[in-house]
Design an enzyme around this catalytic site. Structure first.
Site, PDB file in Angstrom:
ATOM      1  N   LYS A  56      64.462  78.598  66.585  1.00 42.36           N
ATOM      2  CA  LYS A  56      64.166  78.897  65.169  1.00 42.36           C
ATOM      3  C   LYS A  56      63.651  77.640  64.459  1.00 42.36           C
ATOM      4  O   LYS A  56      62.611  77.668  63.804  1.00 42.36           O
ATOM      5  CB  LYS A  56      65.429  79.400  64.458  1.00 42.36           C
ATOM      6  CG  LYS A  56      65.303  79.446  62.941  1.00 42.36           C
ATOM      7  CD  LYS A  56      66.557  79.960  62.265  1.00 42.36           C
ATOM      8  CE  LYS A  56      67.605  78.933  61.982  1.00 42.36           C
ATOM      9  NZ  LYS A  56      67.343  78.065  60.812  1.00 42.36           N
ATOM     10  N   ASN A  57      64.392  76.552  64.591  1.00 43.82           N
ATOM     11  CA  ASN A  57      64.035  75.366  63.802  1.00 43.82           C
ATOM     12  C   ASN A  57      62.737  74.719  64.277  1.00 43.82           C
ATOM     13  O   ASN A  57      61.960  74.213  63.465  1.00 43.82           O
ATOM     14  CB  ASN A  57      65.195  74.367  63.803  1.00 43.82           C
ATOM     15  CG  ASN A  57      66.363  74.864  62.959  1.00 43.82           C
ATOM     16  OD1 ASN A  57      66.211  75.831  62.193  1.00 43.82           O
ATOM     17  ND2 ASN A  57      67.515  74.239  63.092  1.00 43.82           N
ATOM     18  N   CYS A 150      70.894  78.145  53.999  1.00 45.18           N
ATOM     19  CA  CYS A 150      72.347  78.324  54.013  1.00 45.18           C
ATOM     20  C   CYS A 150      73.017  77.503  52.927  1.00 45.18           C
ATOM     21  O   CYS A 150      72.609  76.383  52.630  1.00 45.18           O
ATOM     22  CB  CYS A 150      72.909  77.896  55.364  1.00 45.18           C
ATOM     23  SG  CYS A 150      72.758  79.161  56.615  1.00 45.18           S
ATOM     24  N   ARG A 155      72.504  69.485  50.039  1.00 43.14           N
ATOM     25  CA  ARG A 155      71.180  69.527  50.654  1.00 43.14           C
ATOM     26  C   ARG A 155      70.040  69.041  49.731  1.00 43.14           C
ATOM     27  O   ARG A 155      69.108  69.788  49.406  1.00 43.14           O
ATOM     28  CB  ARG A 155      70.873  70.931  51.191  1.00 43.14           C
ATOM     29  CG  ARG A 155      71.970  71.442  52.096  1.00 43.14           C
ATOM     30  CD  ARG A 155      71.590  72.685  52.846  1.00 43.14           C
ATOM     31  NE  ARG A 155      70.809  72.380  54.032  1.00 43.14           N
ATOM     32  CZ  ARG A 155      70.475  73.284  54.942  1.00 43.14           C
ATOM     33  NH1 ARG A 155      70.832  74.527  54.790  1.00 43.14           N
ATOM     34  NH2 ARG A 155      69.774  72.949  56.000  1.00 43.14           N
ATOM     35  N   ASP A 348      75.317  72.608  63.722  1.00 43.13           N
ATOM     36  CA  ASP A 348      75.023  74.051  63.805  1.00 43.13           C
ATOM     37  C   ASP A 348      75.881  74.769  64.853  1.00 43.13           C
ATOM     38  O   ASP A 348      75.765  75.989  65.008  1.00 43.13           O
ATOM     39  CB  ASP A 348      73.537  74.271  64.117  1.00 43.13           C
ATOM     40  CG  ASP A 348      72.659  74.014  62.898  1.00 43.13           C
ATOM     41  OD1 ASP A 348      73.201  73.809  61.800  1.00 43.13           O
ATOM     42  OD2 ASP A 348      71.420  74.019  63.049  1.00 43.13           O
ATOM     43  N   ARG A 443      69.083  85.980  60.035  1.00 46.59           N
ATOM     44  CA  ARG A 443      68.102  84.928  59.751  1.00 46.59           C
ATOM     45  C   ARG A 443      67.793  84.116  61.002  1.00 46.59           C
ATOM     46  O   ARG A 443      66.704  83.553  61.125  1.00 46.59           O
ATOM     47  CB  ARG A 443      68.667  83.955  58.698  1.00 46.59           C
ATOM     48  CG  ARG A 443      68.666  84.459  57.286  1.00 46.59           C
ATOM     49  CD  ARG A 443      69.141  83.375  56.332  1.00 46.59           C
ATOM     50  NE  ARG A 443      68.585  82.106  56.764  1.00 46.59           N
ATOM     51  CZ  ARG A 443      69.221  80.943  56.713  1.00 46.59           C
ATOM     52  NH1 ARG A 443      70.429  80.861  56.222  1.00 46.59           N
ATOM     53  NH2 ARG A 443      68.645  79.839  57.142  1.00 46.59           N
TER      54      ARG A 443
HETATM   55  C1  UD1 Z   1      67.958  70.912  59.782  1.00 47.59           C
HETATM   56  C2  UD1 Z   1      68.144  72.266  60.423  1.00 47.59           C
HETATM   57  C3  UD1 Z   1      69.600  72.721  60.296  1.00 47.59           C
HETATM   58  C4  UD1 Z   1      70.541  71.652  60.815  1.00 47.59           C
HETATM   59  C5  UD1 Z   1      70.235  70.288  60.181  1.00 47.59           C
HETATM   60  C6  UD1 Z   1      71.058  69.161  60.779  1.00 47.59           C
HETATM   61  C7  UD1 Z   1      65.993  73.302  60.034  1.00 47.59           C
HETATM   62  C8  UD1 Z   1      65.221  74.365  59.341  1.00 47.59           C
HETATM   63  N1  UD1 Z   1      67.287  73.230  59.737  1.00 47.59           N
HETATM   64  O1  UD1 Z   1      68.242  71.088  58.398  1.00 47.59           O
HETATM   65  O2  UD1 Z   1      69.741  73.924  61.057  1.00 47.59           O
HETATM   66  O3  UD1 Z   1      71.859  72.004  60.485  1.00 47.59           O
HETATM   67  O4  UD1 Z   1      68.853  69.961  60.359  1.00 47.59           O
HETATM   68  O5  UD1 Z   1      70.878  69.104  62.145  1.00 47.59           O
HETATM   69  O6  UD1 Z   1      65.462  72.596  60.861  1.00 47.59           O
HETATM   70  N2  UD1 Z   1      69.785  64.835  53.223  1.00 47.59           N
HETATM   71  C9  UD1 Z   1      69.651  64.031  52.128  1.00 47.59           C
HETATM   72  N3  UD1 Z   1      68.417  63.919  51.555  1.00 47.59           N
HETATM   73  C10 UD1 Z   1      67.314  64.539  52.045  1.00 47.59           C
HETATM   74  C11 UD1 Z   1      67.467  65.362  53.175  1.00 47.59           C
HETATM   75  C12 UD1 Z   1      68.714  65.491  53.751  1.00 47.59           C
HETATM   76  O7  UD1 Z   1      70.623  63.455  51.641  1.00 47.59           O
HETATM   77  O8  UD1 Z   1      66.226  64.386  51.488  1.00 47.59           O
HETATM   78  C13 UD1 Z   1      71.113  65.009  53.829  1.00 47.59           C
HETATM   79  C14 UD1 Z   1      71.603  66.454  53.726  1.00 47.59           C
HETATM   80  O9  UD1 Z   1      72.215  66.680  52.489  1.00 47.59           O
HETATM   81  C15 UD1 Z   1      72.581  66.549  54.872  1.00 47.59           C
HETATM   82  C16 UD1 Z   1      71.976  65.604  55.904  1.00 47.59           C
HETATM   83  O10 UD1 Z   1      71.021  64.798  55.227  1.00 47.59           O
HETATM   84  O11 UD1 Z   1      73.845  66.089  54.463  1.00 47.59           O
HETATM   85  C17 UD1 Z   1      71.304  66.318  57.058  1.00 47.59           C
HETATM   86  O12 UD1 Z   1      70.304  67.148  56.555  1.00 47.59           O
HETATM   87  P1  UD1 Z   1      68.936  67.389  57.333  1.00 47.59           P
HETATM   88  O13 UD1 Z   1      68.978  66.683  58.644  1.00 47.59           O
HETATM   89  O14 UD1 Z   1      67.826  67.073  56.400  1.00 47.59           O
HETATM   90  O15 UD1 Z   1      68.999  68.936  57.583  1.00 47.59           O
HETATM   91  P2  UD1 Z   1      67.831  69.950  57.360  1.00 47.59           P
HETATM   92  O16 UD1 Z   1      66.543  69.371  57.781  1.00 47.59           O
HETATM   93  O17 UD1 Z   1      67.952  70.565  56.025  1.00 47.59           O
END
Ligand code: UD1
Length: 471
Positions: A56-57, A150, A155, A348, A443
């Site tokens: 998915k990702n 989610c 986030r 995850d 999803r």
């Molecule tokens: C992606 C995956 C999700 C997985 C996650 C962590 C997708 C669509 N989703 O989510 O399934 O659980 O990686 O492996 O690929 N953060 C910040 N600032 C930012 C971005 C992130 O502080 O600008 C923090 C987030 O709040 C969180 C952490 O970084 O605490 C990890 O988030 P991130 O790795 O960005 O996850 P996603 O890309 O949203």
């Protein structure tokens, strides 16, 4: 292409052109106020083999990346799930042509004439935010909503935005929307940016943007997740120059144009992990393919520590056995986990592991370090008789030697992976488990009911009058 050229793509319903509908996922008319639920009769014993769907990702990132490419891109092994349909709708709303058939998706974004994303679709999925990178890089401008997905914590998207600014974009927040454009009518320019945290999404956004920036970009402390590697492979096949994917530093030489290419989406490591845990929680033996073992090695270690036997049948097939003969007189033993970025234990799979730990002997500590609010499944597992003490981002799970044994009940999926943990617990529980709000689960898991039925589980999807009082 070569690694998975042996994947057999199972026929899936023809979906869409430019008006993406969840054809098989929402058969219930909106106005009848019915809820789709999963009903599971346990305890189940599973056996047989399942095919793991495409990630998915990875799919979400690659679909966004097709916006960088001139001409058509063809993706194979794309899962037919609602997150992918939402992402396709986002591209359609911009003017891209998207066709999906038999697990393939063809995207041509040459006709993109809009830079403001359909906000309703955008709010549904986190991955939709990724289009900001390609839109600014190729079309010079983007207007996107703050992301959905989610509800597992704050986030924020500050890293995406600061990274884009480091590449010369002007980024502002206006009325809940993020508006970004390149400065002085020029394109993005290569730069240096260090991520405070190795965010997967921010790494992907910036890789796409930097691939079309003028000059060299150095990104450090980036995510090392396999999905980042998959995205780099696709972009490089499309003419980009990205070095270092899978390490913590990326060197990206920007190109003025990328060209659509063909790519087979790698298998979903989280789906594979969920089925590995399904074998463990039901004390069963199942095999699965295709799997890339190195992408689930952390889970293999933990399940082996508990007493499961995991063998690699061939290059891309794993067999997971947790049948009681393996540990006579005893049972699977508890173990602790702390989630962290790859190659650490994946956040995850944390909810699914928590479900398993409620059936192991002894007590265990589950620590969530990636997201700040990813424990809501504990409350639902408690409704099934699990004994779990949550304290902030940690939980102590008391295994069955403390008297916990799961019993069917009515529970609510509060997010995608939390919902998966309820399916797993329902398979292990005595009696009937009803899971509500399954749209969260749909999803991210393709044909999960059929796959589990084929393994021998007594699970069905049905509809009930809406029970909003449950929420
Ligand atoms: C992606 C995956 C999700 C997985 C996650 C962590 C997708 C669509 N989703 O989510 O399934 O659980 O990686 O492996 O690929 N953060 C910040 N600032 C930012 C971005 C992130 O502080 O600008 C923090 C987030 O709040 C969180 C952490 O970084 O605490 C990890 O988030 P991130 O790795 O960005 O996850 P996603 O890309 O949203």
């Amino acid at each position: 292409m070569a690694l998975f050229s042996n994947i057999i793509i199972s026929p899936k319903p023809f979906v869409l052109s430019c008006s993406y509908q969840n054809t098989h996922l929402s058969k219930t008319p909106q106005n009848t106020k019915q809820d789709a639920i999963f009903k599971i009769k346990g305890p189940a014993t599973l056996s047989g083999h399942i095919t793991i769907s495409g990630s998915k990702n990875s799919s979400l990132a690659l679909i966004a990346a097709t916006l960088c490419c001139s001409g058509s891109s063809l993706l194979h092994n794309v899962p037919n799930i609602s997150d992918i349909q939402a992402m396709a709708s986002i591209l359609c709303s911009l003017g891209a042509k998207v066709e999906s058939f038999d697990g393939k998706m063809m995207v041509n974004s040459d006709g993109v004439g809009k830079i403001e994303v359909d906000l309703e679709e955008m709010r549904k999925i986190r991955g939709g935010f990724f289009v900001i990178g390609p839109l600014v890089a190729r079309f010079g401008e983007a207007v996107v909503a703050l992301p959905g997905g989610c509800n597992i914590g704050k986030r924020p998207v500050d890293l995406h935005l600061r990274g884009l600014r480091a590449l010369g974009a002007v980024v502002e927040l206006r009325d809940g929307k993020v508006c970004a454009h390149t400065a002085n009518g020029k394109g993005l320019v290569g730069g240096r940016f260090r991520l405070d945290y190795p965010s997967v999404g921010a790494t992907e956004t910036l890789m796409m943007a930097a691939s079309m920036a003028d000059g060299i970009t150095l990104l450090s402390n980036v995510a090392k997740e396999p999905e980042v590697v998959d995205l780099a492979r696709f972009l490089n096949d499309s003419g980009a120059s990205i070095e270092g994917a899978g390490s913590d530093t990326l060197v990206i030489r920007g190109k003025s144009q990328l060209y659509g290419s063909e790519c087979v989406i790698r298998p979903d490591r989280i789906e594979a992990g969920t089925f590995m845990i399904a074998a463990a929680i039901t004390r069963s033996c199942i095999s699965m393919s295709p799997v890339i073992p190195s992408r689930v090695s952390c889970l293999i270690d933990k399940l082996s520590e508990a007493g499961c036997k995991i063998s690699q049948v061939d290059q891309h097939t794993l067999r997971v056995s947790a049948v009681p003969e393996l540990y006579p007189g005893d049972d699977l033993k508890s173990f602790g986990i702390k989630t962290s970025p790859f190659p650490g234990f994946p956040t995850d799979l944390q909810p699914q592991i928590m479900a398993l730990l409620t059936t192991c002997t002894g007590s265990s500590l589950v620590e969530e370090s990636v997201f700040d609010n990813r424990m809501s499944h504990a409350r639902e597992l408690q409704k099934l008789g699990a004994r779990i003490q949550v304290n902030g981002n940690s939980a102590i799970v008391f295994g069955k030697d403390k008297g916990s044994s799961l019993c069917g009940s009515r529970v609510i999926a509060r997010d995608l992976r939390g919902g998966a943990s309820l399916i797993l617990a329902g398979l292990a529980a005595k009696g009937t488990t009803e899971i509500h709000k399954i749209e969260h689960i749909e999803r991210g898991y393709e044909n999960i009911v059929t796959k589990l039925q084929n393994l021998g589980a007594d699970i069905e999807r049905s509809t009930l009058p809406s029970l909003s009082s449950l929420v």
